[in-house]
Design a protein around this motif. Structure first.
Motif, short mmCIF file in Angstrom:
data_model
loop_
_atom_site.label_atom_id
_atom_site.label_comp_id
_atom_site.label_asym_id
_atom_site.label_seq_id
_atom_site.Cartn_x
_atom_site.Cartn_y
_atom_site.Cartn_z
N ASN A 228 2.03 -9.49 3.36
CA ASN A 228 0.72 -10.31 3.08
C ASN A 228 0.47 -10.38 1.65
OD1 ASN A 228 -1.40 -11.95 3.83
ND2 ASN A 228 -2.49 -9.95 4.67
N PHE A 229 -0.33 -11.18 1.40
CA PHE A 229 -0.94 -11.07 0.06
C PHE A 229 -1.94 -9.73 0.06
CE2 PHE A 229 -0.50 -15.82 0.56
CZ PHE A 229 0.31 -16.07 -0.36
N GLU B 259 -1.72 2.53 5.05
CA GLU B 259 -2.16 1.19 5.11
C GLU B 259 -1.21 0.25 4.92
OE1 GLU B 259 -5.96 0.05 3.85
OE2 GLU B 259 -6.89 2.32 4.41
N ILE B 260 -0.35 0.67 3.83
CA ILE B 260 0.55 -0.29 3.24
C ILE B 260 2.04 0.43 3.21
CG2 ILE B 260 1.36 -1.46 1.20
CD1 ILE B 260 -1.30 -2.64 2.42
N LEU B 261 3.07 -0.16 3.53
CA LEU B 261 4.33 0.43 3.87
C LEU B 261 5.07 0.19 2.82
CD1 LEU B 261 5.41 -0.58 7.48
CD2 LEU B 261 4.34 1.78 6.92
N ASP B 262 4.88 -1.00 1.82
CA ASP B 262 5.77 -1.25 0.77
C ASP B 262 5.03 -2.25 -0.07
OD1 ASP B 262 7.72 -1.29 -1.26
OD2 ASP B 262 9.25 -2.40 0.27
N VAL B 263 5.34 -2.41 -1.45
CA VAL B 263 4.84 -3.46 -2.24
C VAL B 263 5.92 -4.04 -2.98
CG1 VAL B 263 3.14 -3.89 -4.30
CG2 VAL B 263 2.62 -2.31 -2.60
N MET C 215 3.63 -8.89 -3.09
CA MET C 215 3.15 -8.97 -1.71
C MET C 215 3.23 -7.35 -1.27
SD MET C 215 3.09 -12.04 -0.79
CE MET C 215 3.06 -12.23 1.04
N VAL C 216 2.18 -7.36 -0.11
CA VAL C 216 2.24 -5.93 0.29
C VAL C 216 2.81 -6.19 1.81
CG1 VAL C 216 0.61 -5.27 -0.99
CG2 VAL C 216 0.00 -6.48 1.16
N GLN C 217 3.42 -4.86 2.39
CA GLN C 217 3.95 -4.85 3.62
C GLN C 217 2.86 -4.10 4.60
OE1 GLN C 217 7.78 -3.01 4.54
NE2 GLN C 217 8.35 -4.50 5.99
N GLU C 218 2.23 -4.48 5.41
CA GLU C 218 1.01 -4.02 6.23
C GLU C 218 1.54 -2.73 7.06
OE1 GLU C 218 -2.06 -4.78 5.88
OE2 GLU C 218 -2.06 -7.02 5.32
N GLY C 219 0.82 -1.78 7.05
CA GLY C 219 1.02 -0.50 7.99
C GLY C 219 0.02 -0.45 9.18
N LYS C 220 -0.94 -1.32 9.21
CA LYS C 220 -1.80 -1.32 10.33
C LYS C 220 -1.23 -1.62 11.52
CE LYS C 220 -5.27 -3.18 7.07
NZ LYS C 220 -4.72 -4.12 6.68
N LYS C 221 -1.44 -0.99 12.56
CA LYS C 221 -0.92 -1.24 13.88
C LYS C 221 -1.03 -2.74 14.33
CE LYS C 221 -1.30 1.24 18.26
NZ LYS C 221 -2.12 2.02 19.16
N SER C 222 -2.10 -3.45 14.30
CA SER C 222 -2.18 -5.00 14.55
C SER C 222 -0.99 -5.85 13.77
CB SER C 222 -3.56 -5.32 14.41
OG SER C 222 -3.84 -5.36 12.83
#
Length: 143
Positions: free
Chosen positions: A30-31, A96-100, A17-24
């Motif tokens: 998320n996948f 864009e991505i904070l963590d995987v 999984m990825v942890q989203e870095g986008k503001k929204s």
């Protein structure tokens, strides 16, 4: 209508999984997925998005059920492929991505909505995967 392509990568009961870095959707899990680029096949797009968001190289194996979703005044078609991990070299753009990380399917099923980008979508994808509602790639023809 926008086309989103991505991957469901499972290994020993855990999903990448990825942890989203986008503001929204900041800090939501998320996948790995993103927009299909113009002129790109859905297969190439999914492989590219998985690589861009995780640094991992994969081989697509099957497709999960297609999702048509209305979100923020737009319609999306989401194509999620199951994928076999070929090279696990985690790297990503921290803008864009904070963590995987690998998260157990059980933990994902019990995670509340405030930590997931789209709880219903993620939990329905997990359910489809567990029920083996998988479609072979050869049902898709690209001309």
């Amino acid at each position: 209508m926008q086309v989103i392509v991505g991957g469901f990568i499972e290994n020993n009961g855990k999903v990448l999984m990825v942890q989203e870095g986008k503001k929204s959707c900041y800090k939501k899990w998320n996948f790995p997925a993103g927009h299909l680029e113009s002129g790109e096949s859905i297969f190439d797009g999914a492989i590219r998005e998985i690589f861009e968001e995780t640094g991992c190289k994969v081989e697509l194996t099957n497709m999960l059920p297609i999702v048509n979703k209305k979100f923020e005044n737009d319609n999306f078609i989401l194509l999620t492929f199951t994928a076999k991990l070929l090279d696990e070299t985690i790297s990503f753009d921290s803008k864009e991505i904070l963590d995987v990380k690998w998260i157990s399917i059980e933990d994902l099923e019990n995670t509340n909505s405030e930590n997931l980008r789209d709880e219903l979508l993620i939990k329905n994808t997990l359910k489809a995967y567990k029920e083996k509602r998988l479609y072979p790639l050869n049902v898709i023809e690209i001309f």
